[in-house]
Design a protein around this motif. Structure first.
Motif, PDB file in Angstrom:
ATOM      1  N   MET A   1       0.746  -1.242  -0.037  1.00  0.00           N
ATOM      2  CA  MET A   1       0.025   0.021  -0.012  1.00  0.00           C
ATOM      3  C   MET A   1       0.891   1.234  -0.002  1.00  0.00           C
ATOM      4  O   MET A   1       0.603   2.236  -0.591  1.00  0.00           O
ATOM      5  CB  MET A   1      -0.916   0.019   1.209  1.00  0.00           C
TER       6      MET A   1
ATOM      7  N   TRP B   1       2.055   1.782  -3.401  1.00  0.00           N
ATOM      8  CA  TRP B   1       1.021   2.275  -4.267  1.00  0.00           C
ATOM      9  C   TRP B   1       0.701   3.549  -3.887  1.00  0.00           C
ATOM     10  O   TRP B   1       0.305   4.594  -4.979  1.00  0.00           O
ATOM     11  CB  TRP B   1      -0.160   1.304  -4.398  1.00  0.00           C
TER      12      TRP B   1
ATOM     13  N   GLN C   1     -10.055   5.861  -5.420  1.00  0.00           N
ATOM     14  CA  GLN C   1     -10.468   4.907  -4.514  1.00  0.00           C
ATOM     15  C   GLN C   1     -12.019   4.727  -4.947  1.00  0.00           C
ATOM     16  O   GLN C   1     -12.918   3.761  -4.431  1.00  0.00           O
ATOM     17  CB  GLN C   1     -10.308   4.970  -3.116  1.00  0.00           C
TER      18      GLN C   1
ATOM     19  N   TRP D   1       0.514  -8.742  -3.748  1.00  0.00           N
ATOM     20  CA  TRP D   1      -0.820  -8.513  -3.683  1.00  0.00           C
ATOM     21  C   TRP D   1      -1.570  -9.976  -4.163  1.00  0.00           C
ATOM     22  O   TRP D   1      -2.346 -10.429  -3.458  1.00  0.00           O
ATOM     23  CB  TRP D   1      -1.164  -7.371  -4.402  1.00  0.00           C
TER      24      TRP D   1
ATOM     25  N   ALA E   1      -8.354  -7.065   0.850  1.00  0.00           N
ATOM     26  CA  ALA E   1      -9.130  -6.022   0.170  1.00  0.00           C
ATOM     27  C   ALA E   1      -8.964  -4.906   1.067  1.00  0.00           C
ATOM     28  O   ALA E   1      -8.647  -3.508   0.483  1.00  0.00           O
ATOM     29  CB  ALA E   1     -10.269  -6.376  -0.379  1.00  0.00           C
TER      30      ALA E   1
ATOM     31  N   SER F   1      -6.498  -1.864   1.005  1.00  0.00           N
ATOM     32  CA  SER F   1      -6.162  -0.991  -0.093  1.00  0.00           C
ATOM     33  C   SER F   1      -6.550   0.461   0.512  1.00  0.00           C
ATOM     34  O   SER F   1      -6.403   1.516  -0.254  1.00  0.00           O
ATOM     35  CB  SER F   1      -7.102  -1.433  -1.303  1.00  0.00           C
TER      36      SER F   1
ATOM     37  N   VAL G   1      -4.078   3.551   0.696  1.00  0.00           N
ATOM     38  CA  VAL G   1      -3.368   3.797  -0.372  1.00  0.00           C
ATOM     39  C   VAL G   1      -3.628   5.321  -0.297  1.00  0.00           C
ATOM     40  O   VAL G   1      -2.601   6.116  -0.430  1.00  0.00           O
ATOM     41  CB  VAL G   1      -3.880   3.234  -1.876  1.00  0.00           C
TER      42      VAL G   1
END
Length: 291
Positions: free
Chosen positions: A13, A16, A94, A224, A237, A240, A243
């Motif tokens: 994360m 990213w 997102q 991932w 999940a 995420s 991020v």
């Protein structure tokens, strides 16, 4: 999850999130379509020569390559080049979770639970709140929302593909995306603009390409994918949602972007709404009745 794997998930994360800073650096050197073409070409070659044959039908590799590689990232890069801040882009992107649910309903005939619908509305309110302060950058904001929509659609295609090896899948997706992207940058940006950008190639340009292509795309998705296969999507999940935290923080530190109160409020709504949609209905406990 084992502590080591929790650390790996958080590290991905962070990678990213920082990716948006490196995209911003790359866009200082390249037109958006050229940068995207170089990114996927580097991610695909020479890795595709050693990856082995794809383990999923070609139609899904082509679909994800065109939707995720060509459409989603071209819109993302174009939005950031048009003035959308890197940190805020990581947050607005997102909203892909909202589009994923909408496309799942329309294309897979899934029936969302009431709590998922409530979470969707909260997340949409958060994106709308962020939009209120875009001003002249509203067009760039819409490009990022378009990128999120493409990401949501590619999530449906990836779900249908169900690749057993995420790294190999992403290598072939990158190879598929690189070919039309090269044609698009020559058509839209022009050969002269592309050559001028390549002539000014320097160390920061190389660093941004290596980061977004090899570290963020290949290494990030490899880790991932392994975590998803080991623990399942429902466990992995939610990570995420970190991020945007890393994206906003790294953009503030390295790019000097200011974090406004509206951004924080919108982020809380977006992330909170997505997490609300992940809440499962409680399983009723069996009560033993003595005779």
């Amino acid at each position: 999850m084992r502590p080591r794997d929790i650390g790996l998930a958080v590290a991905v994360m962070a990678i990213w999130g920082f990716n948006f800073v490196m995209i911003d650096v790359g866009l200082d050197h390249f037109p958006p379509l050229l940068f995207n073409a170089l990114r996927f070409t580097l991610a695909a070659f020479p890795a595709v020569l050693f990856a082995g044959r794809p383990q999923v039908p070609w139609r899904w590799i082509v679909a994800v390559g065109l939707i995720l590689g060509v459409s989603k990232f071209s819109l993302l890069f174009a939005g950031m080049a048009a003035g959308m801040p890197a940190g805020l882009s990581s947050l607005v992107l997102q909203s892909q979770a909202v589009f994923t649910m909408v496309f799942a309903v329309l294309l897979l005939r899934e029936r969302p639970r009431p709590v998922q619908i409530a979470g969707l509305l909260v997340a949409v309110a958060g994106v709308g709140l962020v939009a209120t302060r875009m001003g002249a950058a509203f067009g760039a904001f819409l490009l990022i929302v378009g990128a999120a929509a493409c990401w949501g659609l590619s999530n449906i295609a990836t779900r249908k593909a169900s690749p057993p090896d995420t790294l190999r899948f992403m290598i072939w997706v990158s190879a598929v995306a690189s070919i039309p992207l090269i044609g698009l940058t020559l058509l839209v940006d022009g050969a002269s603009a592309d050559l001028a950008a390549l002539r000014s190639f320097d160390l920061p340009a190389l660093g941004s390409l290596v980061y977004v292509a090899l570290i963020s795309t290949l290494a990030g998705f490899a880790v991932w994918g392994r975590l998803m296969q080991t623990y399942g999507a429902s466990t992995v999940a939610p990570f995420s949602m970190l991020v945007p935290f890393f994206g906003l923080a790294s953009a503030a530190v390295f790019l000097g972007e200011r974090i406004h109160a509206v951004d924080i409020a919108g982020g809380v709504l977006v992330i909170g709404g997505i997490l609300l949609g992940l809440v499962k209905n409680p399983v009723p406990r069996l009560v033993r009745v003595e005779a």
